[in-house]
Design an enzyme around this catalytic site. Structure first.
Site, PDB file in Angstrom:
ATOM      1  N   ARG A  47       0.805  -1.233   0.000  1.00 47.38           N
ATOM      2  CA  ARG A  47       0.000   0.000   0.000  1.00 47.38           C
ATOM      3  C   ARG A  47       0.834   1.278   0.000  1.00 47.38           C
ATOM      4  NH1 ARG A  47      -3.429  -1.063   5.197  1.00 47.38           N
ATOM      5  NH2 ARG A  47      -1.318  -1.715   5.640  1.00 47.38           N
ATOM      6  N   LYS A 151       3.362 -19.464   5.793  1.00 48.07           N
ATOM      7  CA  LYS A 151       2.739 -19.961   7.017  1.00 48.07           C
ATOM      8  C   LYS A 151       2.262 -18.762   7.843  1.00 48.07           C
ATOM      9  CE  LYS A 151       5.896 -19.911  10.759  1.00 48.07           C
ATOM     10  NZ  LYS A 151       6.562 -20.516  11.859  1.00 48.07           N
ATOM     11  N   ASP A 180       6.945 -24.504   3.940  1.00 47.74           N
ATOM     12  CA  ASP A 180       7.409 -24.748   5.306  1.00 47.74           C
ATOM     13  C   ASP A 180       8.925 -24.686   5.191  1.00 47.74           C
ATOM     14  OD1 ASP A 180       8.401 -25.773   7.684  1.00 47.74           O
ATOM     15  OD2 ASP A 180       6.660 -27.025   7.987  1.00 47.74           O
ATOM     16  N   HIS A 181       9.512 -23.565   5.606  1.00 49.51           N
ATOM     17  CA  HIS A 181      10.917 -23.353   5.238  1.00 49.51           C
ATOM     18  C   HIS A 181      11.848 -24.396   5.854  1.00 49.51           C
ATOM     19  CE1 HIS A 181      10.978 -21.010   9.023  1.00 49.51           C
ATOM     20  NE2 HIS A 181      12.234 -21.397   9.066  1.00 49.51           N
ATOM     21  N   LYS A 185      15.672 -26.679   4.228  1.00 51.28           N
ATOM     22  CA  LYS A 185      17.006 -26.763   4.834  1.00 51.28           C
ATOM     23  C   LYS A 185      17.716 -28.020   4.322  1.00 51.28           C
ATOM     24  CE  LYS A 185      15.734 -24.408   9.124  1.00 51.28           C
ATOM     25  NZ  LYS A 185      16.549 -23.205   8.987  1.00 51.28           N
ATOM     26  N   GLU A 219      14.374 -22.334  20.475  1.00 54.31           N
ATOM     27  CA  GLU A 219      14.747 -20.963  20.094  1.00 54.31           C
ATOM     28  C   GLU A 219      15.255 -20.247  21.329  1.00 54.31           C
ATOM     29  OE1 GLU A 219      12.073 -19.119  16.839  1.00 54.31           O
ATOM     30  OE2 GLU A 219      10.739 -20.060  18.281  1.00 54.31           O
ATOM     31  N   ASP A 238       2.640 -22.346  15.963  1.00 62.40           N
ATOM     32  CA  ASP A 238       3.816 -21.708  15.372  1.00 62.40           C
ATOM     33  C   ASP A 238       4.876 -22.736  14.956  1.00 62.40           C
ATOM     34  OD1 ASP A 238       5.022 -19.241  14.658  1.00 62.40           O
ATOM     35  OD2 ASP A 238       6.414 -19.450  16.341  1.00 62.40           O
ATOM     36  N   HIS A 243       6.681 -27.288  11.446  1.00 61.65           N
ATOM     37  CA  HIS A 243       8.084 -27.735  11.412  1.00 61.65           C
ATOM     38  C   HIS A 243       8.314 -29.085  12.106  1.00 61.65           C
ATOM     39  CE1 HIS A 243       8.462 -23.760  10.036  1.00 61.65           C
ATOM     40  NE2 HIS A 243       8.654 -23.157  11.181  1.00 61.65           N
ATOM     41  N   LYS A 330      10.303 -21.011  23.191  1.00 60.86           N
ATOM     42  CA  LYS A 330      11.013 -19.722  23.066  1.00 60.86           C
ATOM     43  C   LYS A 330      11.826 -19.507  24.331  1.00 60.86           C
ATOM     44  CE  LYS A 330       8.860 -17.556  19.485  1.00 60.86           C
ATOM     45  NZ  LYS A 330       9.746 -17.325  18.350  1.00 60.86           N
ATOM     46  N   LYS A 335      19.650 -21.707  20.531  1.00 60.10           N
ATOM     47  CA  LYS A 335      18.911 -21.994  19.303  1.00 60.10           C
ATOM     48  C   LYS A 335      19.450 -23.305  18.756  1.00 60.10           C
ATOM     49  CE  LYS A 335      18.575 -20.055  14.620  1.00 60.10           C
ATOM     50  NZ  LYS A 335      17.180 -19.854  14.310  1.00 60.10           N
TER      51      LYS A 335
HETATM   52  N1  LIG Z   1       9.281 -12.075   8.651  1.00 62.12           N
HETATM   53  C1  LIG Z   1       9.698 -13.317   8.664  1.00 62.12           C
HETATM   54  O1  LIG Z   1      10.887 -13.598   8.869  1.00 62.12           O
HETATM   55  C2  LIG Z   1       8.715 -14.450   8.408  1.00 62.12           C
HETATM   56  C3  LIG Z   1       9.179 -15.767   8.570  1.00 62.12           C
HETATM   57  C4  LIG Z   1       8.301 -16.820   8.287  1.00 62.12           C
HETATM   58  C5  LIG Z   1       7.006 -16.558   7.853  1.00 62.12           C
HETATM   59  N2  LIG Z   1       6.568 -15.263   7.721  1.00 62.12           N
HETATM   60  C6  LIG Z   1       5.193 -15.033   7.232  1.00 62.12           C
HETATM   61  O2  LIG Z   1       5.244 -14.157   6.118  1.00 62.12           O
HETATM   62  C7  LIG Z   1       4.117 -13.304   6.102  1.00 62.12           C
HETATM   63  C8  LIG Z   1       4.575 -11.847   6.065  1.00 62.12           C
HETATM   64  O3  LIG Z   1       5.317 -11.569   7.228  1.00 62.12           O
HETATM   65  P1  LIG Z   1       6.128 -10.205   7.424  1.00 62.12           P
HETATM   66  O4  LIG Z   1       6.924 -10.382   8.669  1.00 62.12           O
HETATM   67  O5  LIG Z   1       6.823  -9.826   6.181  1.00 62.12           O
HETATM   68  O6  LIG Z   1       4.923  -9.155   7.711  1.00 62.12           O
HETATM   69  P2  LIG Z   1       4.978  -7.554   7.706  1.00 62.12           P
HETATM   70  O7  LIG Z   1       6.375  -7.065   7.879  1.00 62.12           O
HETATM   71  O8  LIG Z   1       3.935  -7.103   8.661  1.00 62.12           O
HETATM   72  O9  LIG Z   1       4.519  -7.181   6.220  1.00 62.12           O
HETATM   73  C9  LIG Z   1       3.180  -7.199   5.807  1.00 62.12           C
HETATM   74  C10 LIG Z   1       3.083  -6.663   4.400  1.00 62.12           C
HETATM   75  O10 LIG Z   1       1.705  -6.669   4.017  1.00 62.12           O
HETATM   76  C11 LIG Z   1       1.412  -5.419   3.402  1.00 62.12           C
HETATM   77  N3  LIG Z   1       0.010  -5.096   3.596  1.00 62.12           N
HETATM   78  C12 LIG Z   1      -0.692  -5.094   4.754  1.00 62.12           C
HETATM   79  N4  LIG Z   1      -1.965  -4.735   4.525  1.00 62.12           N
HETATM   80  C13 LIG Z   1      -2.076  -4.517   3.181  1.00 62.12           C
HETATM   81  C14 LIG Z   1      -3.129  -4.129   2.331  1.00 62.12           C
HETATM   82  N5  LIG Z   1      -4.381  -3.913   2.783  1.00 62.12           N
HETATM   83  N6  LIG Z   1      -2.874  -3.990   1.023  1.00 62.12           N
HETATM   84  C15 LIG Z   1      -1.634  -4.187   0.532  1.00 62.12           C
HETATM   85  N7  LIG Z   1      -0.596  -4.594   1.278  1.00 62.12           N
HETATM   86  C16 LIG Z   1      -0.809  -4.746   2.600  1.00 62.12           C
HETATM   87  C17 LIG Z   1       2.317  -4.428   4.111  1.00 62.12           C
HETATM   88  O11 LIG Z   1       2.579  -3.333   3.288  1.00 62.12           O
HETATM   89  P3  LIG Z   1       1.941  -1.860   3.442  1.00 62.12           P
HETATM   90  O12 LIG Z   1       1.855  -1.584   4.896  1.00 62.12           O
HETATM   91  O13 LIG Z   1       2.893  -1.006   2.676  1.00 62.12           O
HETATM   92  O14 LIG Z   1       0.620  -1.991   2.780  1.00 62.12           O
HETATM   93  C18 LIG Z   1       3.592  -5.253   4.234  1.00 62.12           C
HETATM   94  O15 LIG Z   1       4.320  -5.177   3.031  1.00 62.12           O
HETATM   95  C19 LIG Z   1       3.293 -13.671   7.332  1.00 62.12           C
HETATM   96  O16 LIG Z   1       2.305 -14.599   6.946  1.00 62.12           O
HETATM   97  C20 LIG Z   1       4.317 -14.334   8.250  1.00 62.12           C
HETATM   98  O17 LIG Z   1       3.714 -15.276   9.110  1.00 62.12           O
HETATM   99  C21 LIG Z   1       7.419 -14.209   7.992  1.00 62.12           C
END
Ligand SMILES: NC(=O)c1ccc[n+]([C@@H]2O[C@H](COP(=O)([O-])OP(=O)(O)OC[C@H]3O[C@@H](n4cnc5c(N)ncnc54)[C@H](OP(=O)(O)O)[C@@H]3O)[C@@H](O)[C@H]2O)c1
Length: 489
Positions: A47, A151, A180-181, A185, A219, A238, A243, A330, A335
Site C-alpha cells: 500500500r 505460514k 514450510d521453510h 534446509k 529458540e 507456530d 516444522h 522460546k 537456538k
Molecule cells: N518475517 C519473517 O521472517 C517471516 C518468517 C516466516 C514466515 N513469515 C510469514 O510471512 C508473512 C509476512 O510476514 P512479514 O513479517 O513480512 O509481515 P509484515 O512485515 O507485517 O509485512 C506485511 C506486508 O503486508 C502489506 N500489507 C498489509 N496490509 C495490506 C493491504 N491492505 N494492502 C496491501 N498490502 C498490505 C504491508 O505493506 P503496506 O503496509 O505497505 O501496505 C507489508 O508489506 C506472514 O504470513 C508471516 O507469518 C514471515
C-alpha cells in the site's frame, strides 16, 4: 512446460519484513548463480506510496542488513533494474485489475508467473479470490501460474480446510506451493538421503533397535516484537503443526516409490500422519517462560504456551512401542534443532565393571541447525580402565563440503516453486492431517483436563514437567549437537 518463457515474480507484502529479510536475498543469490531465467521481473505489491526507485533503495538496505555477505554492488545495479513497485490495496479488487494491465505491459508477451503471498494470513483468501476474479490464475498458452502461500496455514483444522477450499476454488493443486521453510534446509533434506542412500542405517531404523526418538526445535529468542501475533498463535500453531511434524515425517515415513515424484513423497507423509495415535492430553506439557505475561501486547492472563512437549505413538509395524518425544519453545538455552535416535541398550551387559544404570546406549543425532551435521555416539573402552566413555563419529557439512555454501532454505524453495517441483511443499491433505493431530491438543488445553500451565526460567531448557514426561519411563532428553564428547554422558 513453457520453461523457456520469461518469469514475473509478484510479491504481495513487498514492503514487509519477509521480503527484505529472505525473499529478495534469495532471489539475488539465485540470480548470482545464474539460476533465474534470462528474462525476469519482480513486482512488489503493497500500500505504501513508494516509487520504483525508493522500493529498490529499501531492498538494497535490506540486502546490506540481512545478506551482506552475498551483496555485490555491480551485480545489484543490474539486478535492481528488474525490480518494480506496484502500489495497491489487497482489499481492492479494482487494484488487481490494474495490476493485470500493469503486468501485461511490463511483460510484453507471454510470461510465467509466481505469486508469493508474503502477507498476514487474513489476506490469503482475499488475494487468491482477487487473482481468480481478475483472470490472473488461469494457465494456458501464456505461461504457468504458481502461487506460494506462507505460514501459518490456518489456525486450526477447520480454518485450514476453509483455506484449502478457497484456494482450490481458484488454483489447481499442482499450482499451489504451501511453504514450510524447514523443508528447504539442506539438513532436513539430508534425512531422506541419509536413510535411503545408505544400507547400514535403515535395517535398524525400527522398533527392534530404537528405544525412542526425540525432536527438539529450541529458540533462544523470546517473543520480542512478534508478541501480538504470537499470543494469538502459541508454540503448537507456530512450530509443532508445521516444522516439528515435517521433521517427524522425514524421520519416520516409509520410503517413497520415487524421489522424483512429489506426490510419492507426500503420500508417504500423509500415511505416516494417519498412523499416529490420537495424542493423550496426559502426554502433553505446556508452559510459559517467566516474564511472558508482562511482555507488551500479551493479554494479562494469557494461556498461550511459549513451550510445549509431547509424547506420541505411531501405530504401524515399524514404530509400534517406540515413543516419539517432541519439544519446542522460546527463550530457551540456545537456538538448536536436532533429532536424536536413541537406540536400545545391548541385550546383555557382559562387562561387570559397567554399571547398568549409568550405561549410555548408542545415539544418532541429526543436527538441523546451527551445527549442521550428524553425530553417531557409541561407547569406547577408556585406556587402562575397565570402563567406557561415550565418543562420537561426526559429520559436519561445513568441513566435509567446505567448498559449498549451504543455500538458504528460501532460495531452494523459491527455485523449486519456479521449476514446479512440489516435493518440498506441503499438500492440502498433509496440512489437514497435521492439524487433525494438533487440534485436539489445542482444544483439550482449554478444558479442565488440561495439564497445568508450567513456567520456566528464560535461558533454561524448559519446565521440569517436560523432564518428567520422559522421566516417568526412565528416559531423559538428550542434547548432542554442538556438544563435545568424551565426558561419559
Ligand atoms: N518475517 C519473517 O521472517 C517471516 C518468517 C516466516 C514466515 N513469515 C510469514 O510471512 C508473512 C509476512 O510476514 P512479514 O513479517 O513480512 O509481515 P509484515 O512485515 O507485517 O509485512 C506485511 C506486508 O503486508 C502489506 N500489507 C498489509 N496490509 C495490506 C493491504 N491492505 N494492502 C496491501 N498490502 C498490505 C504491508 O505493506 P503496506 O503496509 O505497505 O501496505 C507489508 O508489506 C506472514 O504470513 C508471516 O507469518 C514471515
Amino acid at each position: 512446460m513453457q520453461e523457456n518463457l520469461p518469469i514475473t515474480i509478484i510479491i504481495f507484502g513487498a514492503s514487509g519484513d519477509l521480503t527484505h529479510r529472505k525473499l529478495i536475498p534469495a532471489l539475488f543469490s539465485s540470480y548470482k548463480k545464474g539460476k533465474l531465467p534470462e528474462k525476469f521481473n519482480v513486482v512488489g505489491f503493497a500500500r505504501r506510496d513508494w516509487s520504483h526507485e525508493y522500493f529498490r533503495e529499501q531492498l538494497k538496505d535490506g540486502m546490506n542488513e540481512f545478506a551482506e555477505e552475498m551483496f555485490e554492488e555491480e551485480l545489484w545495479e543490474v539486478f535492481q533494474r528488474r525490480l518494480w513497485y506496484f502500489k495497491g490495496d489487497l482489499d481492492s479488487t479494482a487494484d488487481f485489475e490494474k495490476m493485470r494491465a500493469y503486468l501485461n505491459d511490463l511483460e510484453d508477451g507471454h510470461s510465467n508467473r509466481l505469486y508469493y503471498l508474503a502477507t498476514a494470513p487474513n489476506f490469503f483468501v482475499p488475494i487468491v479470490k482477487s487473482l481468480g476474479q481478475a483472470g490472473l490464475a488461469r494457465e494456458g498458452g501464456n505461461g504457468w501460474r504458481h502461487v506460494v502461500i506462507e505460514k501459518p496455514f490456518g489456525h486450526d483444522l477447520k480454518s485450514a480446510q476453509e483455506l484449502n477450499d478457497a484456494i482450490h476454488g481458484v488454483f489447481l493443486e499442482h499450482q499451489i506451493y504451501r511453504i514450510d521453510h524447514y523443508l528447504g534446509k539442506e539438513t532436513a533434506q539430508n534425512i531422506l538421503y541419509f536413510r535411503f542412500a545408505n544400507t547400514i542405517f535403515e535395517p535398524i531404523w525400527n522398533r527392534n533397535y530404537i528405544d525412542n526418538v526425540q525432536i527438539t526445535v529450541a529458540e533462544s529468542v523470546d517473543v520480542g516484537h512478534r508478541a501480538g501475533y504470537y499470543d494469538q498463535a502459541g508454540v503448537v500453531r507456530d512450530m509443532f503443526q508445521n516444522h516439528l511434524m515435517q521433521l517427524l515425517a522425514l524421520v519416520a515415513m516409509e520410503p517413497p516409490s520415487s524421489f522424483e515424484d512429489a506426490d510419492a513423497i507426500r503420500n508417504e507423509k500423509v500415511k505416516l500422519f494417519n498412523s499416529i495415535r490420537p495424542i493423550d492430553l496426559a502426554d502433553t506439557v505446556r508452559a510459559q517462560y517467566d516474564g511472558y505475561l508482562q511482555a507488551e501486547r500479551v493479554a494479562p492472563h494469557s494461556q498461550t504456551p511459549t513451550y510445549a512437549a509431547l509424547k506420541l505413538n505411531i501405530d504401524n509395524w515399524r514404530w509400534q512401542g517406540v515413543p516419539f518425544y517432541l519439544r519446542s519453545g522460546k527463550a530457551l538455552t540456545e537456538k538448536c534443532s536436532e533429532i536424536i535416535i536413541q537406540f536400545k541398550k545391548p541385550p546383555q551387559l557382559m562387562f561387570p565393571s559397567l554399571d547398568d544404570g549409568d550405561f549410555t546406549s548408542n545415539a544418532l543425532s541429526i543436527c538441523i541447525q546451527p551445527d549442521e551435521g550428524i553425530h553417531l555416539r557409541f561407547e569406547a573402552k577408556v585406556p587402562d580402565l575397565k570402563t567406557t566413555d561415550s565418543v562420537d563419529m561426526e559429520f559436519h557439512y561445513r568441513s566435509s563440503f567446505s567448498g559449498n555454501t549451504l543455500p538458504d532454505a528460501y532460495e531452494r524453495l523459491l527455485m523449486n516453486a519456479i521449476r514446479g517441483d512440489a516435493a518440498l511443499f506441503t499438500r492440502s491433505d498433509g496440512i489437514e492431517a497435521a492439524w487433525r493431530l494438533m487440534d485436539p491438543i489445542l482444544q483439550g488445553w482449554e478444558t479442565a483436563a488440561a495439564p497445568p500451565m508450567a513456567t520456566y526460567e528464560p535461558g533454561s531448557w524448559g519446565p521440569v514437567a517436560a523432564n518428567e514426561l520422559l522421566g516417568k519411563n526412565g528416559r531423559s532428553w538428550r542434547h548432542d549437537c554442538g556438544q563435545h564428547t568424551g565426558n561419559g554422558r
